[in-house]
Design a protein around this motif. Structure first.
Motif, short mmCIF file in Angstrom:
data_model
loop_
_atom_site.label_atom_id
_atom_site.label_comp_id
_atom_site.label_asym_id
_atom_site.label_seq_id
_atom_site.Cartn_x
_atom_site.Cartn_y
_atom_site.Cartn_z
N LEU A 3 0.83 -1.21 0.00
CA LEU A 3 0.00 0.00 0.00
C LEU A 3 0.86 1.26 0.00
O LEU A 3 0.51 2.25 -0.64
CB LEU A 3 -0.96 0.00 1.19
N ASP A 4 1.98 1.23 0.70
CA ASP A 4 2.89 2.38 0.68
C ASP A 4 3.44 2.61 -0.72
O ASP A 4 3.48 3.74 -1.20
CB ASP A 4 4.06 2.17 1.66
N ASP A 5 3.87 1.52 -1.37
CA ASP A 5 4.39 1.64 -2.73
C ASP A 5 3.31 2.14 -3.68
O ASP A 5 3.59 2.97 -4.55
CB ASP A 5 4.92 0.29 -3.22
N LEU A 6 2.11 1.66 -3.52
CA LEU A 6 0.99 2.10 -4.35
C LEU A 6 0.72 3.58 -4.14
O LEU A 6 0.60 4.35 -5.09
CB LEU A 6 -0.25 1.28 -4.05
N TYR A 12 3.18 0.42 -10.90
CA TYR A 12 2.48 0.81 -12.12
C TYR A 12 1.81 -0.42 -12.71
O TYR A 12 2.39 -1.11 -13.56
CB TYR A 12 3.47 1.40 -13.13
N PRO A 13 0.60 -0.73 -12.28
CA PRO A 13 -0.07 -1.95 -12.75
C PRO A 13 -0.16 -2.06 -14.27
O PRO A 13 -0.03 -3.14 -14.82
CB PRO A 13 -1.46 -1.86 -12.13
N GLU A 15 1.93 -1.29 -16.42
CA GLU A 15 3.20 -1.69 -17.00
C GLU A 15 3.65 -3.06 -16.52
O GLU A 15 4.53 -3.66 -17.10
CB GLU A 15 4.27 -0.66 -16.65
N GLN A 16 3.07 -3.54 -15.44
CA GLN A 16 3.55 -4.78 -14.84
C GLN A 16 2.66 -5.98 -15.10
O GLN A 16 3.12 -7.11 -15.04
CB GLN A 16 3.72 -4.59 -13.32
N VAL A 17 1.40 -5.75 -15.37
CA VAL A 17 0.48 -6.86 -15.59
C VAL A 17 0.41 -7.16 -17.08
O VAL A 17 0.15 -6.28 -17.89
CB VAL A 17 -0.94 -6.50 -15.06
N VAL A 18 0.68 -8.41 -17.44
CA VAL A 18 0.65 -8.83 -18.83
C VAL A 18 -0.33 -10.00 -18.93
O VAL A 18 -0.22 -10.98 -18.20
CB VAL A 18 2.04 -9.28 -19.31
N PRO A 19 -1.31 -9.89 -19.83
CA PRO A 19 -2.26 -11.00 -20.00
C PRO A 19 -1.55 -12.29 -20.41
O PRO A 19 -0.55 -12.27 -21.11
CB PRO A 19 -3.18 -10.51 -21.12
N LEU A 65 -6.30 3.16 -18.29
CA LEU A 65 -6.13 2.12 -17.28
C LEU A 65 -6.00 2.71 -15.88
O LEU A 65 -6.56 2.19 -14.92
CB LEU A 65 -4.90 1.26 -17.60
N GLU A 66 -5.25 3.80 -15.78
CA GLU A 66 -5.09 4.48 -14.49
C GLU A 66 -6.44 4.98 -13.98
O GLU A 66 -6.77 4.84 -12.80
CB GLU A 66 -4.11 5.63 -14.62
N ALA A 67 -7.23 5.57 -14.86
CA ALA A 67 -8.55 6.08 -14.46
C ALA A 67 -9.46 4.93 -14.01
O ALA A 67 -10.17 5.07 -13.01
CB ALA A 67 -9.20 6.84 -15.62
N HIS A 68 -9.41 3.81 -14.70
CA HIS A 68 -10.21 2.65 -14.31
C HIS A 68 -9.76 2.13 -12.96
O HIS A 68 -10.59 1.79 -12.11
CB HIS A 68 -10.09 1.52 -15.35
N PHE A 69 -8.46 2.08 -12.75
CA PHE A 69 -7.90 1.61 -11.49
C PHE A 69 -8.33 2.52 -10.33
O PHE A 69 -8.78 2.07 -9.29
CB PHE A 69 -6.37 1.58 -11.60
#
Length: 74
Positions: A3-6, A12-13, A15-19, A65-69
């Protein structure tokens, strides 16, 4: 702590999450092939426009994606 990192913007979800779907990998590979084909056929100036367009599309997508998050936490 996650949570601190977030909160601090270290995660950066987008950039890090790949289907993991095969279709995603197929489309991603095909996109690279199309860019290679364009590089072979277009002038440097035209290819620069393609690269600018590609960068803008990626930036817009990341903003979406950021706005959805963020909406998920509101």
């Amino acid at each position: 702590m996650v949570l601190d990192d977030l909160y601090c913007g270290n995660i950066y979800p987008a950039e890090q999450v790949v289907p993991h779907e095969k279709e995603y990998r197929k489309l991603h590979r095909h996109t690279g092939e199309l860019l290679t084909e364009l590089e072979e056929k277009l002038s440097k100036e035209q290819m620069e426009l393609v690269n600018q367009f590609h960068t803008h599309v990626i930036d817009v997508h990341c903003m979406e994606l950021e706005a959805h998050f963020q909406h998920g936490f509101s």
